[in-house]
Design a protein around this motif. Structure first.
Motif, mmCIF file in Angstrom:
data_model
loop_
_atom_site.group_PDB
_atom_site.id
_atom_site.type_symbol
_atom_site.label_atom_id
_atom_site.label_comp_id
_atom_site.label_asym_id
_atom_site.label_seq_id
_atom_site.Cartn_x
_atom_site.Cartn_y
_atom_site.Cartn_z
ATOM 1 N N PHE A 1 38.538 43.644 46.025
ATOM 2 C CA PHE A 1 37.879 44.249 44.875
ATOM 3 C C PHE A 1 38.894 45.030 44.028
ATOM 4 O O PHE A 1 38.952 44.889 42.806
ATOM 5 N N VAL A 2 39.720 45.802 44.725
ATOM 6 C CA VAL A 2 40.692 46.631 44.012
ATOM 7 C C VAL A 2 41.679 45.763 43.236
ATOM 8 O O VAL A 2 42.060 46.071 42.119
ATOM 9 N N SER A 3 42.027 44.642 43.874
ATOM 10 C CA SER A 3 43.005 43.783 43.196
ATOM 11 C C SER A 3 42.446 43.231 41.893
ATOM 12 O O SER A 3 43.177 42.923 40.966
ATOM 13 N N GLN A 4 41.116 43.110 41.839
ATOM 14 C CA GLN A 4 40.517 42.585 40.602
ATOM 15 C C GLN A 4 40.281 43.668 39.558
ATOM 16 O O GLN A 4 39.949 43.378 38.423
ATOM 17 N N LEU A 5 40.462 44.906 39.982
ATOM 18 C CA LEU A 5 40.118 46.020 39.088
ATOM 19 C C LEU A 5 40.803 45.969 37.716
ATOM 20 O O LEU A 5 40.116 46.090 36.699
ATOM 21 N N PRO A 6 42.128 45.789 37.674
ATOM 22 C CA PRO A 6 42.766 45.806 36.355
ATOM 23 C C PRO A 6 42.147 44.789 35.410
ATOM 24 O O PRO A 6 41.869 45.081 34.255
ATOM 25 N N HIS A 7 41.903 43.601 35.933
ATOM 26 C CA HIS A 7 41.321 42.549 35.113
ATOM 27 C C HIS A 7 39.934 42.958 34.638
ATOM 28 O O HIS A 7 39.577 42.790 33.473
ATOM 29 N N MET A 8 39.156 43.549 35.561
ATOM 30 C CA MET A 8 37.798 43.946 35.203
ATOM 31 C C MET A 8 37.812 45.062 34.175
ATOM 32 O O MET A 8 36.997 45.083 33.245
ATOM 33 N N GLN A 9 38.742 45.985 34.350
ATOM 34 C CA GLN A 9 38.795 47.092 33.402
ATOM 35 C C GLN A 9 39.195 46.605 32.015
ATOM 36 O O GLN A 9 38.640 47.052 31.008
#
Lengths: 558, 886
Positions: free
Chosen positions: A295-303
C-alpha cells in the motif's frame, strides 16, 4: 518559444522564455542581468527584422561580453544583412542557427508554433512558414522514412507538397534506408475549413483553451479555486499569482478526460474520485506487513492522482461557472443555428444586441464570420450593416481588421453563386442531430452536434476515399491532389492483418484542440484501422486566430 | 649473416620433418620480381636473421624482428644523375614524388626544373621553376605540393603541376629568411615548421587554416641546431630541438630542457633525430654513432644500438609495424643502409645509388634513381605461414591445399592435423590475413585459395573477412599497377580508407578507375560514383578547346543518372574559368535552387536568380535576391522586375511595411492600388498625434477609396473625420476628453455627463440604429443611476428593444423597485423571464400558466424552492400536466 535566451551557467543551459511581443528590450534586460560571460540570444528572424531598431544598438553597448546569436527557426540572410548594416555583426562571437521546425507537444502532436502562419499565408502572401513546414516534413521523413502517399487540399497544401517533392529531388541519393512509419500524409489548408475554429470548442481541453488560453502546453488559471483550504485562517491570504499548470498526456487523468465533451467530464471525475478514495480505503484492509508495504509503495502514485483530481475538479468548476451562464448558452445557440443553416441570411438579433452591449469585439467577429461562412457570404446590405455597427461601436480603426477578414474569406459579400454550405453540410454530415456526448459514436460530439469539416475530410479519406466526395471537394477552395513518393525497394511496408495504417495530418494555418480530440477519437475507434498523428503550424482557437488577423494601428504608436 | 632460402624450402616441409629444425635459420617470404621475371624467377629480397644465441635462450622472443624488402617498382623515370643534387619529396601512402633539380641555381638562364612523378616514376608534370629559391618541398595530406621558398612564401601546386595558391609564413620569416623547413602531418592537417635565420621557429599546424605561431627562443643557441623535429603531443605541435648534447622541447609558451633517459654518456652531440609515423616514438643518433630509441615523451628508453659509424647520416626513419613489440629504425648513409633494433647487432644493406627514405605507417620506402622498394617488418601472419618448418595452422593449411591440388592424400593428413587441434578457423584466418600483406598476386591467390579450401571444412565460418579481403586486394592490385603507381599496403589502405583513395585517384584524374572501384566496392552513390563524376565534370568544364554545347551535353549525359550531383559546384568551376554561358547551362541541371541563386547573382543573371529563388520556396533566398536587386538596379527597373514576380513583390511589400513605408506607397502607386493606398493612409493617420494632420491623412484615404470605388470605406472614413471634428469641437466647448473614442463610447460619455442633446445629435447624424441607441442610453442612465431620466426615456416612445432589457439592467444595478416598473410592459413571451428576474415567483407562475407553455413552467419550477413555494409548485405541476396533455 519564439524568443528564448540561453545562458551558459557552467554546464547548465537555462532557457528563459520571453513573451514574443516584448522582444528585444526584454532579452537585453535579461542579458544585462546575467553574470555570465556567455550570453546566447535566440532570435526569430521575422520578429527580429521587425524590431531590430531598438534592440541591437543596446547590445552593442554591452560589450565586452561574448554574444552568440542563434537564429530560430532558421538562419536568415536578410537578418544578417540588417545586422551588418547596423555594424554589429562582428560583435557576435558566434553566429549559428537553431533549427526548430516541428516541436513535439505530445505523443501524437507536433506543432511549429508559428503564430502568424495563417495571416502570412492568406493575408500577406508570405509563404515562409510553408517553407519551414516542408523542411520540417523533410526532417520527419529523414527520421521516419519516406511517406509513400501524399494527399492534400488547398493552395498552401499544394505549395508544400510541391516543395517537398522538390526537396526530395534535391536530396536524391542521400536518403536513409528507413522503413516508413507513416503510410499517408494529408495536408490540409485552414481555409478549406474556416468554420471549425470559429465554433466554440466543447471538449474539456478545448474549453480550457477557449476560456483561459493554453500557451505552449501551459495554462494560467485564476488562483482562488486553488487556494489551500486551511482551517482557521479564513482565506486571508489568497494567492494572487495565477496558478500555472502543465497540460499533457503524461498526466493520467488528463489524458483520460481531455478529449471528452465537457458534459461527460463531471461523470468521469466523480468516477475517478470514487476509485481514488476506494484505493485510499484499502489501507484499512491492509493487515499484514506485506500488504501495508504494498500500500505504501503505491502512495506516491495515489497522491499524485489525488492532487491531479483536485486540480481538474477545480478547473471543471471554473469552466462550469461559465458554461452554465446564460450568455454562453445564448451564443452557443446562435452558433448552432448558424451551423444548421437557420436564418443565416438575415441580421441576427443576438449579434445586434451583443454589439449594442459592447461585448468583446472578438466574440462579435467570431459570430459574424461564422454567419458569413455558413451562408457562403452575406448579403451586401447585411454585411455593410454589421460592419457599420462594429465600426461605430468599437472604433473606426477596425476597418483594417475587417478588410483583413474579408481578404482571407472569413467575411464576404454573397456572390451570385448559390450558397453551397447546406450541400457540404449534408454530404459530409457536418450536423448530427443526436450527438452523444457521454459515449460518443461520432466525431460530432466535440462540438455537441457539429462535426468539424477538416476531420470529416480526413475520415472520408481513410474510408471510403475522396473519390466518393469529388463534388464537395470541388466546392471547397483550392485544388485537391494526390502524390506518390517512390519508396526504395525493400522498404515497402508489409502490413500485418489488424495492423493500423498511420496517417499524418498536417494543418497548414493551425488546428484546434477539438479537432485534435476528434482525430484521437477516430484513432481509438475500434474498427477504424487508422491511427492519426497530428501536425500543425500552430495550435489555435477562434479567439487567438481572429486576433492574429487583427490590425490595430495603435500598436505601432511609440 | 643473411641466409637466403630457396622457395622449395617451404614445400619441403612435411609431416616427416616435424621436429624443430636444428637449423635455426628462419625464412620469411619469397617474392617474385614482377618487372624482370626473366632474370631470376625466385629472387629473394629477404633477410633472414637468427639471433637465438644458445639453446638456453631459445624460449626468449627474438630480439630482432624479421624484415623484408620488397621491390615495388623499377622506376619509369630516366634520371641522368639519379637523385643527386635534387630536392626530393615523396608523399606518404604511396603518394607522388616531386623533384627539383639544381634548386640552388640562381641564374635566370638555367632555371631549375620542377618535376612530379608517380611512385612508379611515371611523369605527371614538369615545368621550369620561375619563382624564388626553394628550400623545401613537401606534400599535403590531400596530395598538394608545397614549395617553401627562402623568403617564407609557400607556393601550393596540385599534383599535376597546376598552381593553386600561395601564402606567407609571416614577416619575421621573410625578413630573417628560411634556414630549414619541415613539413609535417597531424590530425589537424598538414603543417609547416620553419627555422629562420634568426634561429627562431615559426609554425603553422594547418595550412588550410593558417594560424602562425612563433615559438620561444632556445637558450644558448649560437648557430643552426644540430637537428630538430616536429612532434604532435597532447593535441599540440611542438618542436624538439638538439643543440649539441642538449635537448629542448618548444611549445607555445616555453622552452623546456629534456634528457632522454639512459642516453650513453660518450655522446657529445645529437646529430640526427626522427619521430615515428604515429609520433609515439623517437630515435636519436649521436656523434658517437649510437642510436637511442624511446618514446617521444622521453619517459622511456626502448633500446640503444651502436652503429659504429660516426659520420653524420643522410637520413633516418622509423620502420615499425603498428602494434609491433619491437622498435626498429633505419639509418641511411651514402651507399649504406642500417636497420637497428633491440639487439646490439644491426642489419646492413648496400645501396648502389643515391636514395631517399619515405617513412610509412608500416615500414619505409626506399626510392633510388632506379628502384622503389619497401622495407618492412614481416607481418605476423606471413611469418607464421612462411617461416621454415612452421607448424602454425596457416602453414599447414597452405600445405594441405598444395597437396590437394596435386591430388595427393597428404592433403587429408595435414587437414586432420589442424582439425585435431581445432585450429582450422585460425588457419583460414591466418591465410586470409597473410594474403592481405602480400604484394604478389600469385601469392595472394595461393593463400586465398588455401583459405577458401579450409573454409569448406568449417560450418558457420563468417565469410566477411574473406570476402572483404578479396575485394580489398583487387582494389589494391589495381592501384599498385605500374601505370597508376600507388603502392599501398593493406594496412595503409585500411588506415586511409576507400574515400581517401578515391580522392587520390581523382586528383590524378584517373576517373574511370575511381568509378570502377566505387562500383566494385558498392560505395553509396553520392559518396562514390557521383563524387567522382562531379570532379570529372569540374575538370571537363575547364577544357577550353571544346564548345559550351559539347561540354554541357557531355556532362549532362554522363551525370544524368547519378544521384546527388551538385551541378552548382561544376557551374562555379565553369564560371571561374570564364565560361559564364556554360555555367548557366549547367545550373539548369541543378535541382537545388538554393545553390543556383548565389552563383547566378555572381554572374549578374539576376532575373534568373530571382525566379530560381522563388521556385525554391525559400523566402529568405528570395529576400536575398530582392535586396541585392534593390542595391543593383535603379528604382524603376527594380519595381518593374518585382512586378513580374508577384511572390517577390508581396515579400518586398512585407519588408517595406516594417522598414520603408514610403517605398510601399510608391509600390502601390505604381500598381494603382488605391485600396491599399487608402489603407496605408488610414494606418498612418493613427500614428499622427496632431488632429489636423490626422484628418488630412484621412482625407487622402477617402480620395483613394473613392478612386478604388470602395464607397463603403470612403463613407466610413468620412464619418470618422466627421466624428473627430465633432469630438474636437465638444472637447473645446465642454472640456470633456473625447478624441479617439468610438462613436458608441462618445455617446456613452456624453450621456454620462448629461449632454443628452449632443448624444441625440450624434444618434441622428450618424444614423445609429434605434435599437443600439436605446441599449446605449438605457445602460448609461442605469450606470448613472438616473432612474428618473430612465423612466422618462422608457416612456418617450415604444421601446425598439422591448422592456425586458429595462428590467434586467435595473436588476443588474440592484434596483428591484425600478425594475418592477417595467415588468408590466414586457411582451407576453418575455413575461416569465421578467418576473423571474425581479424574483416574483408568483407572477412568473401566473404568466407561465397563462401561456400554458410547458418549458416555461419547468423553468419556473426549477427556480422554486421546495420549502417556501410548496403551494405554487403544486399549481405549476398541475398546469404542466394539462399543458403536456394538450
Amino acid at each position: 518559444i519564439c524568443f528564448a535566451l540561453l545562458c551558459h551557467r557552467t554546464k547548465l543551459i537555462l532557457i528563459l522564455e520571453c513573451q514574443a511581443t516584448k522582444t528585444c528590450r526584454k532579452y537585453v534586460d535579461l542579458a544585462t542581468n546575467t553574470d555570465n560571460a556567455n550570453v546566447k540570444v535566440l532570435i526569430d528572424p521575422k520578429q527580429f527584422s521587425r524590431n531590430e531598431a531598438n534592440g541591437i544598438i543596446i547590445i552593442d553597448k554591452l560589450q565586452p561580453r561574448d554574444f552568440h546569436i542563434l537564429f530560430v527557426p532558421r538562419r536568415s540572410l536578410l537578418c544578417e544583412q540588417r545586422l551588418k548594416e547596423k555594424g554589429v555583426l562582428n560583435s557576435f562571437t558566434n553566429i549559428d542557427e537553431y533549427i526548430l521546425d516541428l516541436i513535439p507537444y505530445d505523443g501524437d502532436l507536433l506543432s511549429m508554433e508559428s503564430e502568424s502562419s495563417f495571416r502570412e499565408c492568406y493575408l500577406e502572401n508570405d509563404q515562409t512558414s510553408l517553407y519551414h513546414a516542408a523542411k520540417g516534413l523533410m526532417t520527419l521523413q529523414a527520421l521516419y522514412g519516406t511517406i509513400p502517399q501524399i494527399f492534400g487540399k488547398g493552395e498552401c497544401a499544394r505549395h508544400v507538397a510541391n516543395m517537398m517533392l522538390r526537396m526530395k529531388r534535391e536530396f536524391a541519393g542521400s536518403q536513409t534506408q528507413i522503413l516508413p512509419v507513416f503510410d499517408t500524409l494529408l495536408l490540409l489548408d485552414r481555409n478549406v475549413d474556416l468554420l471549425t475554429p470559429l465554433a466554440t470548442q466543447l471538449t474539456y481541453e478545448g474549453l480550457i483553451d477557449e476560456i483561459f488560453g493554453i500557451t505552449n502546453g501551459y495554462v494560467k488559471l485564476p488562483p482562488e479555486k486553488f487556494a489551500q483550504k486551511k482551517q482557521g485562517e479564513g482565506g486571508k491570504e489568497l494567492p494572487t499569482e495565477p496558478k500555472k499548470l502543465q497540460l499533457n498526456s503524461a498526466e493520467e487523468l488528463y489524458a483520460e478526460i481531455r478529449d471528452k465533451n465537457f458534459n461527460a467530464v463531471g461523470a468521469a471525475l466523480s468516477k475517478k474520485a470514487k476509485i481514488i478514495s476506494a484505493a485510499f480505503e484499502e489501507r484499512h484492509n491492509a493487515k499484514t506487513v506485506g500488504e501495508i508495504k504494498q500500500f505504501v509503495s503505491q502512495l506516491p502514485h495515489m497522491q499524485a492522482a489525488r492532487s491531479s483530481l483536485a486540480n481538474h475538479t477545480s478547473i471543471a468548476e471554473l469552466i462550469k461557472d461559465i458554461t452554465t451562464s446564460e450568455d454562453f448558452f445564448d451564443s452557443l445557440t446562435v452558433e448552432q443555428e448558424f451551423m444548421t443553416g437557420v436564418d443565416t441570411d438575415k441580421v441576427s438579433t443576438y449579434i445586434e444586441d451583443c454589439i449594442a452591449q459592447k461585448d468583446p469585439l472578438i466574440k462579435i467577429l467570431r459570430l459574424v464570420c461564422m454567419q458569413s461562412v455558413c451562408n457562403n457570404g452575406l448579403k451586401q446590405k447585411v454585411l455593410d450593416y454589421y460592419k457599420k455597427e462594429i465600426l461605430q461601436t468599437y472604433g473606426y480603426k477596425h476597418i483594417l481588421t475587417l478588410k483583413n477578414l474579408e481578404r482571407v474569406g472569413l467575411l464576404k459579400p454573397q456572390s451570385t453563386m448559390r450558397n453551397n454550405y447546406p450541400t457540404i453540410r449534408k454530404t459530409l454530415k457536418l450536423w448530427m442531430e443526436d450527438a452523444n456526448e457521454q459515449n460518443p459514436n461520432d466525431i460530432s460530439y466535440v462540438y455537441s452536434g457539429y462535426a468539424p469539416l477538416s476531420v470529416r475530410l480526413t475520415q472520408v479519406l481513410a474510408r471510403p476515399g475522396w473519390r466518393s466526395i469529388e463534388e464537395v471537394l470541388k466546392m471547397l477552395p483550392g485544388p485537391h491532389f494526390e502524390e506518390r513518393q517512390q519508396v526504395p525497394t525493400g522498404l515497402h511496408k508489409k502490413r500485418q492483418p489488424g495492423e493500423n495504417r498511420t496517417i499524418l495530418v498536417f494543418f497548414l494555418g493551425g488546428v484546434t484542440y477539438a479537432e485534435i480530440a476528434a482525430l484521437r477519437f477516430l484513432s481509438n475507434m475500434e474498427d477504424s484501422g487508422t491511427e492519426y498523428i497530428i501536425a500543425a503550424t500552430k495550435l489555435i482557437n477562434g479567439t487567438s486566430w481572429i486576433k492574429s488577423l487583427m490590425d490595430s494601428p495603435e500598436e505601432n504608436l511609440p | 649473416m643473411t641466409t637466403l632460402e630457396d622457395g622449395t624450402g617451404v614445400c619441403s616441409k612435411g609431416p616427416g620433418n616435424r621436429e624443430r629444425s636444428s637449423l635455426r635459420l628462419q625464412q620469411a617470404f619469397i617474392t617474385q620480381n614482377e618487372a624482370d621475371s626473366s632474370v631470376t624467377v625466385w629472387q629473394s629480397h629477404l633477410i633472414c636473421l637468427n639471433f637465438f644465441k644458445t639453446s638456453s635462450q631459445a624460449r626468449r622472443r627474438p630480439c630482432f624482428s624479421l624484415n623484408r624488402k620488397i621491390e615495388l617498382y623499377e622506376m619509369g623515370w630516366n634520371l641522368k644523375d639519379g637523385l643527386r643534387e635534387c630536392l626530393v619529396a615523396a608523399a606518404p601512402y604511396g603518394g607522388p614524388i616531386s623533384l627539383l633539380k639544381g634548386h640552388n641555381r640562381r641564374s635566370p638562364s638555367a632555371r631549375p626544373q620542377l618535376e612530379i612523378y608517380s611512385s612508379s616514376g611515371l611523369p605527371l608534370a614538369s615545368f621550369p621553376w620561375k619563382s624564388g629559391v626553394v628550400k623545401q618541398l613537401g606534400w599535403t595530406v590531400s596530395d598538394d605540393l608545397l614549395c617553401v621558398q627562402e623568403d617564407g612564401t609557400v607556393l601550393v601546386y596540385d599534383l599535376l603541376g597546376g598552381f593553386k595558391r600561395h601564402f606567407s609564413m609571416g614577416n619575421e620569416v621573410s625578413q630573417s629568411q628560411v634556414l630549414e623547413t619541415k613539413i609535417f602531418h597531424s590530425p589537424y592537417g598538414t603543417g609547416v615548421a620553419i627555422l629562420t635565420g634568426a634561429l627562431r621557429f615559426t609554425l603553422a599546424t594547418n595550412i588550410d587554416d593558417i594560424k602562425l605561431r612563433r615559438l620561444p627562443e632556445v637558450p644558448g643557441l649560437q648557430g643552426a641546431p644540430s637537428c630538430w623535429a616536429v612532434l604532435t603531443q597532447d593535441r599540440q605541435s611542438k618542436v624538439l630541438v638538439a643543440n649539441g648534447s642538449h635537448l629542448f622541447i618548444l611549445d607555445n609558451t616555453a622552452c623546456t630542457p629534456v634528457t632522454p633517459p639512459g642516453l650513453s654518456p660518450q655522446a657529445s652531440s645529437i646529430v640526427h633525430m626522427c619521430v615515428s609515423f604515429s609520433y609515439k616514438y623517437l630515435a636519436l643518433l649521436t656523434d658517437s654513432g649510437h642510436v637511442w630509441m624511446g618514446t617521444s615523451n622521453l619517459k622511456e628508453k626502448l633500446s640503444e644500438v651502436d652503429t659504429k659509424i660516426k659520420t653524420p647520416p643522410k637520413q633516418m626513419a622509423w620502420c615499425r609495424r603498428p602494434k609491433s613489440q619491437q622498435p626498429s629504425a633505419v639509418v641511411m648513409w651514402d651507399g649504406l643502409l642500417i636497420v637497428v633494433g633491440e639487439c646490439k647487432e644491426t642489419i646492413q644493406y648496400h645501396l648502389d645509388d643515391d636514395s631517399i627514405l619515405v617513412p610509412e605507417l608500416d615500414g619505409v620506402r626506399i626510392i633510388s634513381g632506379t628502384h622503389h622498394e619497401l622495407l618492412q617488418e614481416v607481418p605476423g601472419a606471413c611469418e607464421e605461414i612462411f617461416k621454415i618448418a612452421s607448424m602454425a595452422p596457416g602453414a599447414l593449411l597452405l600445405e594441405a591445399h598444395k597437396e590437394y591440388e596435386k591430388e595427393s592424400q597428404k592433403a587429408d593428413e595435414y587437414l586432420r592435423e589442424i582439425k585435431e587441434q581445432s585450429l582450422l578457423s585460425e588457419a583460414v584466418r591466418q591465410c586470409v590475413e597473410a594474403a592481405g600483406h602480400e604484394h604478389e598476386p600469385e601469392t595472394q591467390k595461393t593463400l586465398l585459395r588455401a583459405a577458401s579450401f579450409g573454409k569448406c571444412f568449417l560450418s558457420n565460418f563468417p565469410p566477411e573477412q574473406f570476402v572483404s579481403m578479396c575485394r580489398d586486394l583487387r582494389v589494391l592490385n589495381a592501384v599498385r599497377d605500374y601505370t597508376v603507381g600507388i603502392p599501398l599496403t593493406h594496412t595503409q589502405f585500411k588506415q586511409m580508407t576507400v574515400q581517401v583513395l578515391i580522392d587520390r585517384l581523382v586528383y590524378r584524374k584517373l576517373y574511370p578507375l575511381a568509378i570502377e572501384i566505387c562500383r566494385y566496392l558498392k560505395t553509396p552513390e553520392y559518396q562514390g560514383v557521383s563524387r567522382v563524376l562531379k570532379h570529372w565534370a569540374c575538370y571537363k568544364v575547364q577544357q577550353k578547346e571544346e564548345s559550351d554545347e559539347v561540354i554541357a551535353k557531355a556532362v549532362s549525359v554522363k551525370l544524368a543518372d547519378a544521384a546527388g550531383i551538385f551541378y552548382s559546384e561544376i557551374a562555379t568551376k565553369a564560371y571561374e574559368s570564364g565560361r559564364t554561358e556554360l555555367a548557366i547551362k549547367l545550373l539548369e541541371f541543378e535541382p537545388r535552387s538554393g545553390e543556383q541563386v548565389p552563383l547566378l547573382l555572381k554572374m549578374k543573371k539576376s532575373p534568373l536568380a530571382l525566379s530560381k529563388a522563388i521556385e525554391s520556396g525559400d523566402t529568405d533566398l528570395v529576400y536575398t535576391v530582392v535586396m541585392y536587386l534593390k542595391n543593383e538596379l535603379n528604382r524603376g527597373d527594380f519595381f518593374m522586375m518585382l512586378r513580374n514576380q508577384p511572390v517577390a513583390l508581396s515579400l518586398y511589400k512585407q519588408f517595406c511595411k516594417h522598414q520603408e513605408q514610403d517605398t510601399l506607397k510608391d509600390l502601390f502607386n505604381q500598381d494603382d492600388d488605391h485600396e491599399e493606398l487608402g489603407n496605408l493612409y488610414v494606418k498612418a493617420s493613427y500614428k499622427e498625434q496632431r488632429l489636423e494632420a490626422r484628418i488630412a491623412l484621412l482625407q487622402s484615404a477617402v480620395d483613394e477609396y473613392y478612386k478604388a470605388k470602395n464607397e463603403f470605406s470612403a463613407k466610413t472614413t468620412e464619418d470618422e473625420m466627421r466624428l473627430l471634428r465633432f469630438q474636437r469641437k465638444l472637447e473645446e466647448e465642454k472640456g470633456e476628453l473625447l478624441v479617439g473614442f468610438s462613436l458608441h463610447d462618445t455617446m456613452t460619455t456624453l450621456l454620462s455627463v448629461g449632454l443628452h442633446k449632443h448624444a441625440e445629435q450624434l444618434y441622428k447624424d450618424f444614423r445609429v440604429p434605434d435599437k443600439r441607441f436605446w441599449w446605449l442610453k438605457l445602460k448609461s442612465l442605469a450606470e448613472k443611476e438616473d432612474w428618473e431620466e430612465l423612466e422618462k426615456f422608457g416612456k418617450s416612445k415604444k421601446s425598439p428593444i422591448g422592456y425586458l432589457p429595462f428590467v434586467e439592467v435595473c436588476i443588474k444595478h440592484h434596483n428591484k423597485y425600478e425594475a418592477k416598473k417595467y415588468v408590466s410592459k414586457v411582451t407576453p413571451e418575455q413575461k416569465v423571464k421578467a418576473h423571474l428576474a425581479v424574483g416574483d415567483m408568483e407572477g412568473a407562475a401566473e404568466a407561465a400558466i397563462e401561456r400554458r407553455n410547458e418549458s416555461e413552467i419547468s423553468t419556473v419550477l426549477s427556480r422554486c424552492s421546495a420549502t417556501t413555494d410548496h403551494l405554487l409548485m403544486e399549481r405549476l405541476n398541475r398546469a404542466k400536466a394539462t399543458a403536456v396533455k394538450k
